[in-house]
Design an enzyme around this catalytic site. Structure first.
Site, PDB file in Angstrom:
ATOM      1  N   ASN B 108       0.822  -1.208   0.000  1.00  0.00           N
ATOM      2  CA  ASN B 108       0.000   0.000   0.000  1.00  0.00           C
ATOM      3  C   ASN B 108       0.852   1.251   0.000  1.00  0.00           C
ATOM      4  O   ASN B 108       0.460   2.281   0.543  1.00  0.00           O
ATOM      5  CB  ASN B 108      -0.906   0.026   1.231  1.00  0.00           C
ATOM      6  N   SER B 109       2.029   1.167  -0.611  1.00  0.00           N
ATOM      7  CA  SER B 109       2.985   2.264  -0.491  1.00  0.00           C
ATOM      8  C   SER B 109       2.501   3.543  -1.171  1.00  0.00           C
ATOM      9  O   SER B 109       3.065   4.604  -0.947  1.00  0.00           O
ATOM     10  CB  SER B 109       4.337   1.853  -1.070  1.00  0.00           C
ATOM     11  N   LYS B 110       1.459   3.451  -2.003  1.00  0.00           N
ATOM     12  CA  LYS B 110       0.973   4.662  -2.659  1.00  0.00           C
ATOM     13  C   LYS B 110      -0.422   5.042  -2.187  1.00  0.00           C
ATOM     14  O   LYS B 110      -1.184   5.698  -2.887  1.00  0.00           O
ATOM     15  CB  LYS B 110       0.971   4.456  -4.179  1.00  0.00           C
ATOM     16  N   ASN B 111      -0.761   4.627  -1.000  1.00  0.00           N
ATOM     17  CA  ASN B 111      -2.095   4.859  -0.468  1.00  0.00           C
ATOM     18  C   ASN B 111      -2.098   6.067   0.470  1.00  0.00           C
ATOM     19  O   ASN B 111      -1.413   6.072   1.497  1.00  0.00           O
ATOM     20  CB  ASN B 111      -2.538   3.578   0.261  1.00  0.00           C
TER      21      ASN B 111
END
Lengths: 453, 307
Positions: B108-111
């Site tokens: 979820n690094s771009k959440n």
């Protein structure tokens, strides 16, 4: 030339994309003319089919967008409107009903029924309803409550929070101000300090970041610039360094990257391309001679005509021209009808001549990227070759295409010359209002509606 | 409290713990648009969440439920928000919360929601969380050195909790790995201008110019150091123009002439005089043909200014 292994990650990633894109271009240029024409055609029917299908049903994998459903509505409805198509009345009604269920009891729209209101989904819902148009859609928006919601989201720093206890950034500022402006509920309380916050987000590169200190980024630059225009503080930005930054975001592929040394992506066709549509309006009020088209077409009417209209705009001040896209009235003074006159005056001035300017970006190169690299022949558009289509990219690639086609025009309403449109003239999309990214006709209807009520 | 990693995805309706709760279906209306064909587990989890949310039940089981919902849709900001309310009400162990976030960080690094939640947790933990946080961000950046959220979060940690001492070195390291990484250049600017240990832009200018010129000479086609160089002379254009080191790097033969000319561009009011500038615009119009109309426009502005 260094061996592949000694290249950095950036270089390697870029080369891979360039190879794919240039392969496509090479193939294209080797095709017989009739096939070339086909490749440059916008697959209208297939796009509409893909879009309409999404409106009526989405697969289980979309559960990751379960808190973004008004966005999906907007991406689809706006795309359909750009293609000058219509949604059937039953679907329209269902959409209005659905969005009403996303509207919170205390104002604003959430990502779905029963969720908390959020500025981004509020922006998407309002834009969707404006795109649908008509009394039923427009009157379904509870403006009083929405205003209260915006006031609640306002932060002491001048920025806005995305939702109760949510993050503050330039995107939140844009979504709040855009909606307030469109609905004619923009006032001093909302505008206070927004300019200071956005100004603190312009970086040494010239672009604008999401938060102070972060990297200059296409999405945030669009949001920041549009917001500054809407609150009438755009001259506080360093526009020449902003222009210089965005001009260099267009790459050899023809498309735009979001940040320096990152990869091209079709959605930046709008986020970066749209910046030029905004700058065009700003530059036309300044004392710069617009560059006439080289071949003399329409040149007889250009310079004197545009000088007149820029003088007129100069007299009224920046507000005059901006009323076409800025607040409906002087800030703090709602329902001011004199700005309405400005809108009409500007329209007259522009429709008298066929004032043309040269776009500051390479419009045909961007159109080529969109049509040959972003378009999926089966319907829908995408980031880049190798990626899958989605509604978000369909929306922003098409929005960017519309901007491109009209980038030589001072007045978005005039029909573009055929050579402004890559591919067949039937590729022509509806004009948008670049501050809000809704189709211009729908903006006008909403303007009338919310100025009267 | 939130001890179990995963409750195995067992249907909530069959769990004794949830027997007293009536799940609340989504009010989609009779003919919803953009309807999602939810899988049964998703639908059920959200039905129970809606019930708990409506009742504002801030209990341990509510906490577990939010975790389940987050796994199914990490983009649901309402669930994250409610989880914060529950964590507060339960006075939960926030170090454990960080561990939970760490486990789901990679996928979820771009959440947005995840990073915002992290900020909220770290804010409450204070300076003690600093080292762990800076370390985690390094790990994420080692996978994607340009992750926008990670960088914003890193800047926030530095400003809120400190840790500036090693940051310039970190930028240096990243730039050694990839001199084209604009995020690292941006971070460098951030550190040079804001670190309480470095004395500010003017104090750092000389050494930074040397570093930047070196980077330019190594890769003249790299846009980053050119823009960084201009950034070093923000609001002080005369100093840039008068710096002999800069004019020397501009006049050195480069692969593409245009890049050296780029550094000669200053602002609209060009102290070099309009003729030279206009000649440069003419050259650029041909050498940088993608941006031909931009260079023509620049030339035009110069001629208007000269009048």
């Amino acid at each position: 030339m260094e061996s592949f292994r000694s290249l950095t990650v950036t270089q390697r990633d870029q080369i891979l994309v360039e190879q794919q894109v240039f392969d496509i271009f090479k193939t294209f240029y080797n095709l017989p003319p009739s096939s070339q024409s086909f490749m440059l055609e916008l697959q209208r029917e297939n796009h509409v089919e893909y879009l309409t299908k999404g409106l009526t049903g989405l697969g289980p994998s979309f559960c990751v967008l379960d808190a973004n459903r008004p966005w999906i509505c907007y991406w689809i409805l706006h795309s359909i409107a750009l293609l000058d198509e219509f949604v059937d009345p039953e679907l329209e009604n269902n959409t209005i009903d659905f969005l009403s269920r996303c509207q919170g009891p205390n104002g604003g729209y959430a990502g779905g029924p029963g969720q908390m209101p959020h500025l981004a989904t509020t922006y998407a819902a309002v834009n969707s309803l404006v795109t649908l148009g008509g009394d039923k859609a427009l009157s379904s928006i509870n403006r009083e409550k929405l205003y209260m919601f915006l006031r609640q989201m306002k932060d002491a720093s001048g920025g806005f929070r995305m939702h109760d206890g949510g993050e503050i950034d330039v995107r939140a500022c844009y979504t709040a101000i855009s909606v307030a402006s469109l609905l004619n509920i923009l006032d001093d309380e909302l505008v206070q300090n927004v300019g200071n916050y956005i100004l603190s987000c312009q970086t040494y590169e010239g672009g604008i970041s999401g938060e102070p200190g972060s990297e200059a980024h296409g999405g945030y630059t669009f949001c920041g610039l549009a917001t500054m225009i809407l609150i009438n503080e755009v001259d506080r930005l360093d526009l020449s360094s902003l222009t210089d930054w965005v001009v260099f975001r267009q790459g050899v592929e023809g498309g735009f990257q979001g940040r320096t040394n990152k990869l091209v992506d079709g959605c930046y066709s709008f986020w970066q391309g749209g910046i030029f549509a905004l700058l065009k309006r700003l530059n036309s009020t300044k004392e710069v001679k617009p560059i006439p088209l080289g071949d003399g077409e329409g040149s007889g009417e250009e310079s004197p005509q545009t000088t007149t209209s820029s003088d007129a705009a100069g007299e009224e001040g920046l507000n005059g021209d901006l009323s076409l896209g800025g607040s409906h009235s002087e800030i703090g003074d709602q329902h001011n009808t004199s700005s309405q006159d400005n809108v009409i005056d500007i329209d007259h001035n522009h429709s008298k001549g066929h004032a043309n300017v040269e776009p500051l970006f390479n419009s045909l190169a961007l159109q080529q990227y969109i049509l040959l690299c972003s378009q999926e022949l089966n319907g829908g558009l995408r980031d880049k070759p190798g990626k899958s289509r989605d509604h978000y990219h369909t929306c922003y690639c098409l929005s960017g295409l519309s901007v491109c086609q009209r980038s030589w025009l001072e007045d978005e309403d005039s029909p573009p010359l055929p050579r402004a449109v890559l591919g067949p003239y039937s590729n022509l999309l509806e004009p948008i209002h670049p501050l809000y990214n809704v189709v211009l006709d729908r903006y006008r209807e909403a303007y009338e509606f919310f100025t009267k009520s | 409290m939130d001890s179990r990693e995963d409750d195995g995805g067992e249907p909530l309706s069959r769990m004794a713990e949830w027997r007293d709760v009536t799940p609340l279906p989504q009010d989609d209306g009779p003919n919803p648009v953009v309807p999602i064909a939810y899988k049964e587990e998703f639908r059920e989890t959200m039905d129970y969440f809606r019930a708990i949310y409506k009742a504002d039940e801030r209990s341990p089981r509510a906490l577990r439920l939010t975790r389940r919902a987050i796994h199914l849709n990490p983009g649901n900001y309402t669930v994250w928000h409610f989880r914060r309310l529950v964590l507060e009400a339960l006075n939960a162990d926030l170090d454990e919360e960080l561990d939970f976030l760490q486990r789901i960080a990679n996928s979820n690094s771009k959440n947005y929601q995840l990073w915002h939640h992290r900020r909220w947790v770290v804010e409450r933990l204070g300076a003690n969380a600093r080292a762990k946080e800076l370390n985690l961000i390094k790990k994420i950046l080692s996978i994607d050195a340009k992750n926008y959220h990670a960088w914003s979060h890193r800047q926030w940690v530095l400003q809120a909790l400190g840790g500036w001492e090693d940051e310039l070195d970190y930028c240096q390291q990243l730039l050694e790995e990839d001199i084209f990484n604009n995020s690292a250049w941006n971070q460098r600017y951030f550190v040079v201008t804001r670190s309480p240990y470095l004395g500010g832009l003017k104090a750092m200018r000389a050494s930074e110019v040397r570093y930047t010129v070196e980077a330019i000479l190594a890769n003249p086609n790299n846009e980053c150091p050119w823009r960084y160089l201009q950034g070093l002379y923000k609001d002080d254009i005369k100093a840039l123009v008068n710096d002999p080191e800069i004019s020397s790097v501009c006049l050195k033969p480069c692969h593409e002439f245009r890049d050296s000319v780029v550094a000669l561009r200053t602002s609209d009011t060009d102290p070099l005089g309009p003729d030279l500038s206009m000649a440069i615009c003419d050259i650029l119009e041909h050498v940088d043909s993608l941006r031909a109309s931009y260079w023509i426009w620049r030339k035009n502005k110069l001629s208007v200014a000269a009048v």
